[in-house]
Design a protein around this motif. Structure first.
Motif, PDB file in Angstrom:
ATOM      1  N   GLU A  14       0.823  -1.204   0.000  1.00 30.26           N
ATOM      2  CA  GLU A  14       0.000   0.000   0.000  1.00 30.26           C
ATOM      3  C   GLU A  14       0.860   1.258   0.000  1.00 30.26           C
ATOM      4  O   GLU A  14       0.511   2.263  -0.615  1.00 30.26           O
ATOM      5  CB  GLU A  14      -0.921  -0.007   1.228  1.00 30.26           C
ATOM      6  N   ARG A 110     -10.349   4.291  -3.882  1.00 32.28           N
ATOM      7  CA  ARG A 110      -9.817   3.370  -2.882  1.00 32.28           C
ATOM      8  C   ARG A 110     -10.314   3.752  -1.486  1.00 32.28           C
ATOM      9  O   ARG A 110     -10.571   2.883  -0.651  1.00 32.28           O
ATOM     10  CB  ARG A 110      -8.293   3.353  -2.931  1.00 32.28           C
ATOM     11  N   SER A 113     -13.865   2.439  -1.247  1.00 32.21           N
ATOM     12  CA  SER A 113     -13.878   0.987  -1.112  1.00 32.21           C
ATOM     13  C   SER A 113     -13.451   0.554   0.285  1.00 32.21           C
ATOM     14  O   SER A 113     -14.094  -0.306   0.910  1.00 32.21           O
ATOM     15  CB  SER A 113     -12.953   0.379  -2.167  1.00 32.21           C
ATOM     16  N   ASN A 114     -12.380   1.137   0.806  1.00 30.88           N
ATOM     17  CA  ASN A 114     -11.924   0.779   2.157  1.00 30.88           C
ATOM     18  C   ASN A 114     -12.950   1.183   3.209  1.00 30.88           C
ATOM     19  O   ASN A 114     -13.141   0.481   4.213  1.00 30.88           O
ATOM     20  CB  ASN A 114     -10.592   1.457   2.451  1.00 30.88           C
ATOM     21  N   HIS A 115     -13.606   2.316   2.979  1.00 24.92           N
ATOM     22  CA  HIS A 115     -14.605   2.760   3.953  1.00 24.92           C
ATOM     23  C   HIS A 115     -15.788   1.788   4.004  1.00 24.92           C
ATOM     24  O   HIS A 115     -16.327   1.528   5.093  1.00 24.92           O
ATOM     25  CB  HIS A 115     -15.078   4.160   3.572  1.00 24.92           C
ATOM     26  N   HIS A 117     -15.615  -1.478   3.396  1.00 21.18           N
ATOM     27  CA  HIS A 117     -15.142  -2.656   4.133  1.00 21.18           C
ATOM     28  C   HIS A 117     -15.098  -2.376   5.635  1.00 21.18           C
ATOM     29  O   HIS A 117     -15.413  -3.259   6.442  1.00 21.18           O
ATOM     30  CB  HIS A 117     -13.763  -3.074   3.629  1.00 21.18           C
ATOM     31  N   ARG A 183      -6.044  -1.798   9.804  1.00 18.48           N
ATOM     32  CA  ARG A 183      -5.300  -1.636   8.548  1.00 18.48           C
ATOM     33  C   ARG A 183      -6.082  -0.766   7.568  1.00 18.48           C
ATOM     34  O   ARG A 183      -5.523   0.140   6.938  1.00 18.48           O
ATOM     35  CB  ARG A 183      -5.029  -3.010   7.934  1.00 18.48           C
ATOM     36  N   LEU A 184      -7.368  -1.036   7.420  1.00 21.02           N
ATOM     37  CA  LEU A 184      -8.179  -0.230   6.512  1.00 21.02           C
ATOM     38  C   LEU A 184      -8.281   1.212   6.981  1.00 21.02           C
ATOM     39  O   LEU A 184      -8.325   2.142   6.172  1.00 21.02           O
ATOM     40  CB  LEU A 184      -9.579  -0.847   6.384  1.00 21.02           C
ATOM     41  N   GLU A 187      -5.160   2.859   5.877  1.00 15.43           N
ATOM     42  CA  GLU A 187      -5.176   3.094   4.439  1.00 15.43           C
ATOM     43  C   GLU A 187      -6.069   4.276   4.081  1.00 15.43           C
ATOM     44  O   GLU A 187      -5.723   5.099   3.224  1.00 15.43           O
ATOM     45  CB  GLU A 187      -5.660   1.833   3.715  1.00 15.43           C
ATOM     46  N   CYS A 188      -7.227   4.406   4.734  1.00 16.48           N
ATOM     47  CA  CYS A 188      -8.123   5.529   4.470  1.00 16.48           C
ATOM     48  C   CYS A 188      -7.459   6.854   4.834  1.00 16.48           C
ATOM     49  O   CYS A 188      -7.571   7.852   4.089  1.00 16.48           O
ATOM     50  CB  CYS A 188      -9.423   5.363   5.249  1.00 16.48           C
ATOM     51  N   GLN A 191      -4.951   7.617   2.187  1.00  9.07           N
ATOM     52  CA  GLN A 191      -5.582   8.037   0.939  1.00  9.07           C
ATOM     53  C   GLN A 191      -6.054   9.479   1.019  1.00  9.07           C
ATOM     54  O   GLN A 191      -5.946  10.241   0.051  1.00  9.07           O
ATOM     55  CB  GLN A 191      -6.766   7.116   0.612  1.00  9.07           C
TER      56      GLN A 191
END
Length: 342
Positions: A14, A110, A113-115, A117, A183-184, A187-188, A191
Motif C-alpha cells: 500500500e 480506494r 472501497s476501504n470505507h 469494508h 489496517r483499513l 489506508e483511508c 488516501q
C-alpha cells in the motif's frame, strides 16, 4: 515526497501504491523549476545578439549579409525559442495535470472501497473488543487458562519417547476483524493525505501553465515570429519599402523589439518619420549603429510649423526599411545628394 508507515497496519504494498500516486505531484514541481530556468535563459538570449550577429557574419549562409539581415535572423531565433519553450511547458504540464487528476480519482475510489469494508468489519471488531474485555474482567477464566497451560506442558520426568519427533508446524496467522479494521483505517487516512497533496498540485499546474500562455499572448509572440519571417523573405527577395519623409529630431536609443527587452543594451536608434508616403501619420523607423547616420542640424523638422514651411526649410530623406519591423536598410538625404548604405 514519500509516505512512510508509522505502524505495521499499512503494508509495504500500500505504501508503494500511495507513493506511485504522488509521483505526478513531484513531476509538477520539477517541470515548474525547469520551466522557470528555461524561460529565464530564453529571455536573456538578446544579450547575446551582438555575439550571434558577429558569428553569423563570419561564416555560414549569412556570411557577408547586412547587419539588418543578421539582426532579423537573431530575432527569429529568439521568437522561435519563446514559442517552442512555451508550447513544451504547456504540453508537459498538461500531461502532469492528467496524471494528477487520475491519482485523485484513484485515491478517492480506494478510500470509498476501504470505507465500505470498514463499515462491514465494524460490528465484528466491536464484538472482538467486547469479548476481550469479558475475558479480562472474569478472573475464573484466567485461572482456568493457567491450569490448562500447566496440565498440558511436558514435565521433566516425562518419557522422551512420548514426545513428538518434530515440533508441530505453527499455524499461519490469520488477520482478525480488529486487525483488518485498523489496517483499513490506516489506508483511508493515507488516501486522504494523498488526495490533499494531489489537490495542491492543481493550482501549481494552472499557475505554471498560465505563465507562458499569458507571456506569449501579451507579447504577441506568434505575431512577432510571423512578422520577422515575412521581413526576412522580403529582404532576401530585395523587396523593401521605400518612401520620402521628414524625420523628427527627437531620436531615441531603443532595444530590439520583443518581450522583456527594456533592460537590454540599446543598439538601435529610433526616429519618427512623417510625410505624404506615410499618409500624414508618424511611423517609427529603427537605424542600426553601423549605418552611421545623423540628422542635419541646419534643416530639422519642426512640428510646430506647417507642412509648407517644412517643405521649404526642413530636409527630406529617402528611407528604405523592412515592412514590419521598419529596420532601415538605406537612408539618404534628398538634398544634398549623397547616400549612406548599411
Amino acid at each position: 515526497m514519500r509516505l512512510r508507515a508509522q505502524n505495521s497496519d499499512l503494508s509495504k504494498v500500500e505504501i508503494k501504491k500511495l507513493n506511485r500516486q504522488l509521483r505526478p505531484l513531484i513531476a509538477v514541481l520539477v517541470v515548474m523549476v525547469l520551466s522557470l530556468l528555461v524561460m529565464l535563459g530564453v529571455l536573456s538570449l538578446p544579450h547575446l545578439f551582438p555575439w550571434m550577429m558577429e558569428r553569423m557574419g563570419e561564416g555560414g549562409a549569412l556570411q557577408g549579409a547586412s547587419s539588418v539581415r543578421r539582426l532579423l535572423e537573431c530575432c527569429r531565433i529568439w521568437y522561435m525559442l519563446l514559442l517552442g519553450t512555451g508550447g513544451a511547458i504547456v504540453l508537459a504540464l498538461a500531461v502532469c495535470f492528467f496524471f494528477v487528476l487520475r491519482g485523485i480519482v484513484r485515491a478517492i475510489c480506494r478510500f470509498i472501497s476501504n470505507h465500505r469494508h470498514m463499515k462491514r468489519l465494524e460490528p465484528l471488531w466491536l464484538q472482538e473488543s467486547m469479548d476481550t474485555l469479558h475475558q479480562l474482567l472474569e478472573p475464573d477464566e484466567v485461572g482456568q487458562l493457567v491450569h490448562e497451560v500447566e496440565r498440558t506442558s511436558p514435565s521433566q520426568e516425562a518419557d522422551p519417547w512420548e514426545q513428538p519427533d518434530t515440533p508441530p508446524e505453527p499455524e499461519a496467522p490469520t488477520e482478525t476483524a480488529g486487525q483488518a479494521y485498523k489496517r483499513l483505517s490506516s489506508e483511508c487516512a493515507a488516501q486522504l493525505v494523498a488526495v490533499l497533496l494531489l489537490l495542491c498540485g492543481i493550482p501549481l499546474v494552472v499557475l505554471t501553465t498560465l505563465f507562458p500562455v499569458l507571456m506569449l499572448r501579451e507579447t504577441e509572440g506568434l505575431q512577432l515570429y510571423t512578422q520577422v519571417t515575412e521581413d526576412i523573405q522580403l529582404l532576401d527577395a530585395g523587396q523593401v519599402d521605400t518612401f520620402t519623409v521628414w524625420l523628427s529630431p527627437k531620436a531615441r536609443q531603443v532595444t530590439t523589439p520583443g518581450p522583456w527587452s527594456a533592460s537590454l543594451p540599446t543598439p538601435l536608434t529610433r526616429y519618427g518619420a512623417i510625410g505624404p508616403d506615410t499618409g500624414g501619420e508618424w511611423v517609427q523607423i529603427y537605424v542600426l549603429p553601423d549605418l552611421d547616420f545623423s540628422l542635419d542640424p541646419e534643416a530639422l523638422y519642426n512640428e510646430n510649423k506647417s507642412i509648407l514651411w517644412n517643405e521649404e526649410h526642413a530636409a527630406q530623406y529617402q528611407v528604405s526599411c523592412t515592412r514590419n519591423f521598419h529596420f532601415v536598410t538605406g537612408i539618404r538625404p534628398i538634398d544634398p545628394p549623397y547616400v549612406l548604405e548599411g
